[in-house]
Design a protein around this motif. Structure first.
Motif, short mmCIF file in Angstrom:
data_model
loop_
_atom_site.label_atom_id
_atom_site.label_comp_id
_atom_site.label_asym_id
_atom_site.label_seq_id
_atom_site.Cartn_x
_atom_site.Cartn_y
_atom_site.Cartn_z
N UNK A 76 42.04 31.89 27.66
CA UNK A 76 41.87 33.24 27.11
C UNK A 76 42.82 33.53 25.96
N UNK A 77 44.06 33.06 26.09
CA UNK A 77 45.09 33.45 25.13
C UNK A 77 45.34 32.42 24.03
N UNK A 78 44.99 31.18 24.32
CA UNK A 78 45.23 30.14 23.33
C UNK A 78 46.66 29.62 23.33
N UNK A 79 47.45 29.98 24.36
CA UNK A 79 48.82 29.48 24.46
C UNK A 79 49.24 29.39 25.92
N UNK A 80 50.48 28.95 26.16
CA UNK A 80 50.98 28.80 27.53
C UNK A 80 52.10 29.80 27.84
N UNK A 81 52.17 30.90 27.10
CA UNK A 81 53.18 31.91 27.37
C UNK A 81 52.88 32.60 28.71
N UNK A 82 53.90 33.14 29.35
CA UNK A 82 53.65 33.93 30.57
C UNK A 82 52.72 35.10 30.27
N UNK A 83 51.89 35.43 31.24
CA UNK A 83 50.89 36.48 31.04
C UNK A 83 51.16 37.68 31.94
N UNK A 84 51.20 38.84 31.32
CA UNK A 84 51.32 40.12 32.03
C UNK A 84 49.93 40.76 32.04
N UNK A 85 49.48 41.16 33.22
CA UNK A 85 48.16 41.77 33.35
C UNK A 85 48.30 43.26 33.62
N UNK A 86 47.55 44.06 32.87
CA UNK A 86 47.44 45.50 33.11
C UNK A 86 45.98 45.78 33.40
N UNK A 87 45.65 46.31 34.57
CA UNK A 87 44.25 46.59 34.95
C UNK A 87 44.13 48.05 35.33
N UNK A 88 43.28 48.78 34.59
CA UNK A 88 43.14 50.21 34.83
C UNK A 88 42.03 50.75 33.95
N UNK A 89 41.49 51.91 34.33
CA UNK A 89 40.68 52.66 33.38
C UNK A 89 41.59 53.07 32.23
N UNK A 90 41.11 52.97 31.02
CA UNK A 90 41.93 53.29 29.86
C UNK A 90 41.72 54.75 29.48
N UNK A 91 42.41 55.60 30.22
CA UNK A 91 42.39 57.04 29.99
C UNK A 91 43.85 57.50 29.93
N UNK A 92 44.10 58.57 29.19
CA UNK A 92 45.48 58.93 28.87
C UNK A 92 46.32 59.27 30.09
N UNK A 93 45.69 59.78 31.16
CA UNK A 93 46.46 60.14 32.34
C UNK A 93 47.04 58.94 33.08
N UNK A 94 46.74 57.72 32.61
CA UNK A 94 47.32 56.52 33.22
C UNK A 94 48.67 56.15 32.58
N UNK A 95 49.27 57.10 31.86
CA UNK A 95 50.58 56.90 31.26
C UNK A 95 50.57 55.76 30.24
N UNK A 96 49.56 55.77 29.38
CA UNK A 96 49.39 54.71 28.40
C UNK A 96 50.47 54.74 27.32
#
Length: 391
Positions: free
Chosen positions: A205-225
């Motif tokens: 997916x990323x094209x590299x071997x860096x550590x990956x942080x995953x954020x999973x959520x509806x992308x709405x402002x009340x999610x503290x974006x």
């Protein structure tokens, strides 16, 4: 054997719409048609749900969140009441204290029917975001929402709440503790499991071997974006090699893509794909403080993914800080980046969190939770729980 009849009101009845509808369908798909008969009433949904009739009420898009529609039962109130009279339910299940929910609870009180509700959405916490450009209104609007929710829930016989913190908050509002029942959400631990790990997924997916942080959520402002944006900036300033993958969709997606140009946005993905992403990433980041529950945190834990989350909302109840994850000051980006850096560079710490998270997540079983729900439905139909409230 006489079947127990339940009329189920929900503005939206689409399985994958959000965490609330997924919870509803975990119960719906476990309905024993030999023991129960359901009638569904919704604003958005199919003509039949699990083989049962579903009445659709006119619904309109909510201006502040275009991904939601709200049902307006007054437009069809006479035909709807006629249908309810014809169905003759024993119990009323209400998903949300919306206009449809208010109609349902009023009908229940007029006809002497017991009411069960599940506290899905912490609407009060959304107000800060929706009124951020009119802060002088926030306290007033919050007081009115709390007043309305108190009045609504005190008309319910049973209110399932997903966490101790939400139960305490409802009681602080003045909701009777006799009506509140702790009923935590479940997860599919066969689906969300470390066995789903694909060592090639993230590099592909990323094209590299860096550590990956995953954020999973509806992308709405009340999610503290906004805090998510600052975390992203600070990680880059610290020259920490990382990938940020964002899974989810919503009204704020374009703004998120513009603000975090090097992040990878995969959109809304199926549960199967999400399970693979959880199991294959290196850390899970969640900034929301508006959750009543926060299924994604529990799903990440069950997948063997260490979590760094906001210390706020119902999802905070899952994490014992420094034991099975990290909890951070909700709006302090430096707290998150410090903890993420520790996890991404200390394999032994990550392993401890993974092991503790797996042990914790094993206690959440949907079959047991559904058994509690259907047992309570039968007791409500016999008016046993209403009698308990009377004493």
């Amino acid at each position: 054997m006489k079947k127990t009849k339940v009329v189920f009101f929900a503005d939206i009845l689409e399985n994958e719409h959000d965490g609330a509808t997924r919870t509803m369908f975990q119960l719906i798909k476990r309905i024993d048609a030999d023991k129960f008969e359901y009638l569904f009433v919704c604003g958005v949904g199919p003509d039949r749900v699990q083989g049962f009739e579903c009445i659709k009420v006119p619904a309109f898009t909510v201006p502040v969140n275009t991904s939601y529609k709200m049902a307006f039962p007054k437009l069809v109130q006479y035909s709807l009441r006629e249908k309810l009279h014809e169905f003759a339910p024993d119990v009323v299940h209400i998903a949300t204290p919306s206009l449809l929910g208010e109609f349902a609870v009023k009908h229940a009180k007029q006809t002497g029917l017991p009411v069960i509700s599940i506290y899905h959405t912490h609407f009060v916490s959304y107000i800060d975001y929706y009124l951020k450009n009119a802060p002088f209104l926030i306290d007033y609007v919050k007081s009115k929402v709390i007043e309305g929710q108190k009045a609504f829930y005190n008309q319910c016989d049973v209110i399932y709440v997903p966490s101790e913190s939400m139960a305490n908050e409802l009681m602080d509002w003045g909701v009777s503790p006799l009506r509140i029942q702790l009923w935590k959400r479940g997860i599919d631990t066969e689906l969300f499991s470390p066995s789903r790990k694909d060592p090639y997924l993230m590099p592909r997916l990323t094209g590299n071997n860096y550590p990956t942080i995953l954020f999973a959520s509806r992308l709405v402002w009340e999610k503290n974006l906004e805090t998510l944006f600052r975390i992203y900036d600070d990680l880059q300033l610290k020259n920490i090699p990382f990938n940020l993958i964002v899974a989810g969709d919503g009204v704020a997606k374009k703004a998120c893509e513009a603000r975090m140009s090097k992040a990878l946005f995969v959109g809304k993905v199926s549960h199967g794909v999400l399970a693979e992403m959880y199991a294959s990433a290196d850390a899970f980041l969640f900034t929301s403080v508006t959750e009543t529950y926060g299924n994604v945190v529990l799903e990440a834990m069950a997948s063997g993914l260490p979590c760094v989350i906001a210390d706020g909302g119902g999802s905070a109840d899952f994490v014992e800080n420094g034991v099975n994850g990290f909890k951070c000051e909700p709006y302090n980006e430096y707290a998150y980046t410090e903890k993420l850096a520790m996890l991404l560079t200390d394999d032994s710490l990550a392993d401890v969190f993974i092991g503790e998270g797996l042990n914790y997540s094993k206690q959440f079983d949907w079959n047991q939770l559904a058994e509690v729900y259907f047992t309570d439905i039968k007791r409500l139909a016999r008016h046993e729980m209403a009698e308990e409230l009377a004493y």
